[in-house]
Design a protein around this motif. Sequence first.
Motif, PDB file in Angstrom:
ATOM      1  N   VAL A 471       5.369  68.120  34.629  1.00 28.09           N
ATOM      2  CA  VAL A 471       6.586  68.941  34.720  1.00 28.09           C
ATOM      3  C   VAL A 471       6.258  70.305  35.302  1.00 28.09           C
ATOM      4  CG1 VAL A 471       8.490  70.016  33.433  1.00 28.09           C
ATOM      5  CG2 VAL A 471       7.687  67.716  32.811  1.00 28.09           C
ATOM      6  N   THR A 472       5.222  70.925  34.788  1.00 28.58           N
ATOM      7  CA  THR A 472       4.840  72.261  35.269  1.00 28.58           C
ATOM      8  C   THR A 472       4.396  72.203  36.730  1.00 28.58           C
ATOM      9  OG1 THR A 472       2.590  71.967  34.416  1.00 28.58           O
ATOM     10  CG2 THR A 472       4.195  73.032  32.973  1.00 28.58           C
ATOM     11  N   TYR A 473       3.776  71.095  37.146  1.00 30.50           N
ATOM     12  CA  TYR A 473       3.386  70.984  38.565  1.00 30.50           C
ATOM     13  C   TYR A 473       4.635  71.002  39.441  1.00 30.50           C
ATOM     14  CZ  TYR A 473       1.338  69.246  42.926  1.00 30.50           C
ATOM     15  OH  TYR A 473       0.964  69.115  44.247  1.00 30.50           O
ATOM     16  N   GLY A 474       5.638  70.253  39.014  1.00 33.86           N
ATOM     17  CA  GLY A 474       6.891  70.228  39.784  1.00 33.86           C
ATOM     18  C   GLY A 474       7.582  71.566  39.792  1.00 33.86           C
ATOM     19  N   LEU A 475       7.381  72.331  38.730  1.00 34.48           N
ATOM     20  CA  LEU A 475       7.996  73.650  38.652  1.00 34.48           C
ATOM     21  C   LEU A 475       7.186  74.700  39.405  1.00 34.48           C
ATOM     22  CD1 LEU A 475       9.038  73.701  34.871  1.00 34.48           C
ATOM     23  CD2 LEU A 475      10.541  73.346  36.877  1.00 34.48           C
ATOM     24  N   GLN A 486      14.096  72.252  30.760  1.00 33.57           N
ATOM     25  CA  GLN A 486      13.107  71.874  31.779  1.00 33.57           C
ATOM     26  C   GLN A 486      12.685  70.418  31.618  1.00 33.57           C
ATOM     27  OE1 GLN A 486      10.168  74.919  30.950  1.00 33.57           O
ATOM     28  NE2 GLN A 486      10.933  76.242  32.647  1.00 33.57           N
ATOM     29  N   ASP A 489      15.470  68.067  33.081  1.00 31.39           N
ATOM     30  CA  ASP A 489      15.825  68.205  34.494  1.00 31.39           C
ATOM     31  C   ASP A 489      15.254  67.043  35.302  1.00 31.39           C
ATOM     32  OD1 ASP A 489      16.580  69.036  36.963  1.00 31.39           O
ATOM     33  OD2 ASP A 489      15.198  70.760  37.048  1.00 31.39           O
ATOM     34  N   LYS A 490      16.158  66.107  35.693  1.00 35.94           N
ATOM     35  CA  LYS A 490      15.717  64.953  36.489  1.00 35.94           C
ATOM     36  C   LYS A 490      15.494  65.311  37.954  1.00 35.94           C
ATOM     37  CE  LYS A 490      17.769  61.220  33.727  1.00 35.94           C
ATOM     38  NZ  LYS A 490      18.672  60.035  33.764  1.00 35.94           N
ATOM     39  N   SER A 491      15.954  66.475  38.372  1.00 35.10           N
ATOM     40  CA  SER A 491      15.752  66.865  39.778  1.00 35.10           C
ATOM     41  C   SER A 491      14.297  67.162  40.114  1.00 35.10           C
ATOM     42  CB  SER A 491      16.617  68.092  40.094  1.00 35.10           C
ATOM     43  OG  SER A 491      16.202  69.211  39.293  1.00 35.10           O
ATOM     44  N   ASN A 492      13.558  67.389  39.097  1.00 33.87           N
ATOM     45  CA  ASN A 492      12.114  67.618  39.314  1.00 33.87           C
ATOM     46  C   ASN A 492      11.438  66.244  39.447  1.00 33.87           C
ATOM     47  OD1 ASN A 492       9.400  68.298  39.235  1.00 33.87           O
ATOM     48  ND2 ASN A 492       9.526  69.465  37.327  1.00 33.87           N
ATOM     49  N   TYR A 494       8.566  65.413  39.539  1.00 30.17           N
ATOM     50  CA  TYR A 494       7.316  65.332  38.761  1.00 30.17           C
ATOM     51  C   TYR A 494       7.601  65.412  37.266  1.00 30.17           C
ATOM     52  CZ  TYR A 494       4.830  65.991  43.162  1.00 30.17           C
ATOM     53  OH  TYR A 494       4.357  65.828  44.441  1.00 30.17           O
ATOM     54  N   ASN A 495       8.902  65.403  36.902  1.00 27.85           N
ATOM     55  CA  ASN A 495       9.287  65.473  35.500  1.00 27.85           C
ATOM     56  C   ASN A 495       9.204  64.069  34.891  1.00 27.85           C
ATOM     57  OD1 ASN A 495      10.378  65.923  32.962  1.00 27.85           O
ATOM     58  ND2 ASN A 495      12.331  66.780  33.708  1.00 27.85           N
TER      59      ASN A 495
END
Length: 567
Positions: A471-475, A486, A489-492, A494-495
């Motif tokens: 998740v943090t990588y995608g963010l 966070q 959030d499916k838009s990420n 990498y989530n």
Amino acid sequence: MSPVNNDPSNDASDGRTRPLTRREIRARERFLETQNQEVLPPPVPVHFEPVAVPKPQPAYVPHYAAAPETPSHAPELHNDGIRGEAGPSGDFPPQSDVVQPEENVQQHEASPEDALLHDAVHQDAVLPDIAHQDTAHLDTVHPDTAHPDAALPHDAGNHDAVPIYDAAYGDEFHEVHAHDEGYEHHDPHFDYEVHDEHDAHELIPAAAAVAKVPSKKVRRRRRVLALLLTLTVFVAAVAVGAQFLKPLLGMDKVSDYPGPGTGSVTVTVAPGSGPKLVATNLQNQHVIANADTFLAAFTAAGGELSPGDFTFRTEMKNSDAVNVLLNKDASKVMYFALSAGLRIGESLDAIAKGSGIPVSELKALSDSPAQFGVPAPAKNLEGFLAPGEYRFPLGTPAKDILQKLVTGTTDELKAQGVTDPTKQYQAVTVASIVQAEGGQADYGNVAGAIYNRLKPGNTETNGLIQSDATVTYGLGTKTFHLTDAQKADKSNPYNTYANVGLPVGPIGSPGKTAIDAAAKPTANNYLYWVTINLDTKETKFSSTLAEHSKYVEQYNAWCAANAGRCV
């Protein structure tokens, strides 16, 4: 004049002859040899039976009586060595009474002395029979007074022509052998006595040449020369021996090259390699002269060994090779280091700093991953830039640098049996999560838990990996705490809390250990894991959410005790 024979038993006038003793026969033989007389071939040997001999009178004096001529071919036996029995009056019987008939003679095996006896008796010349006497009293005969061809008269008073033998020949009489007893009978009543009169008649051999004794000076010179020769041989032996011992003792090894060296040699230092292994590899490739002296120099420099590719020259000085390993010659090569877990942006920045190549040039190459042979789903070189220390010659192109790093990762996947491009991309993605989520000791169990979550029959997590790191990588951030928004959030892409399955790609550069764990995970039934100590990387595993919640409380307690670490 010869001595007068006073013994009537030996008087030649009575027609009897006294038999010769063995010593007398030897003396006669010696005399004939000195007179160059020819000797007939040896006859057939015969055996004589000894007969009784009368005891001689005390005043016995040798008398020489003439013997009748005997042809060499006469078959009858001669009276040599035979003495007849005395008659009633003490006189000897005639010769014909003493000699045994021919048919009664026993033959025996011939010996050299038998032949000599026969030769002495059967000479063409008529020789006198010499009376039995002590050889010590024989007189010397002069050549002009005796001749072997002269016939001796039977008159006992005529002794001028009788050959008398030198006492020197008497020395030969002592050679008596046991097998000669058939020719000589020793009367036990007669005392045989030999008197040595060599004083007057001994034959003196030619004086041997006496070696001249060298002087003290000559002897001293010889001793000095011998000593010098010995020392020379010893020194030569030591020198030759040292040449053979040098290879055995390692004395022939060069401790260091003078440098600076020539050519170019690339040596790879694998992760976990020790200085001794690296030193041996450098010596085998002729970079350094001696691994031991190099280790001493490396230890004295106080540096730490880092993995990576290093460029050396052949036959370098130990100090120069140490500087290469410690990156102290950065002005001569392009050097950079990539740590495991770095994201693509961080890796490109480190490469640009160490090589001098602009980041923009490196990013443009990374955004076209197909030219480096990575799987098709990859959008860039994320996850394929292998960690480690690298050194490249100045002026090395950027593409060659990136290709070297990508090849390191793909080679490790192939070494673990992962050759399919799709599976390679999946393994690198899992390995990147493992690298970010757990400690190195737990990489195998973390990889096993991830694959358990991806199984279709998993109803506990329903296919969700639920990794904070993804998740943090995608963010685009690095944090240990995520909000509920966070996570939802499916838009990420990498989530992994909101999206089932693996993220769209790797989230960093996994190291060799993480790749190996992703390629061959540890079999287990875990579905949850949590690192409860960020310093020690201690990780707790569980199969249920309830058990996992207890381990999460341990993590929160550690964060409360270590303020500012869990942010």
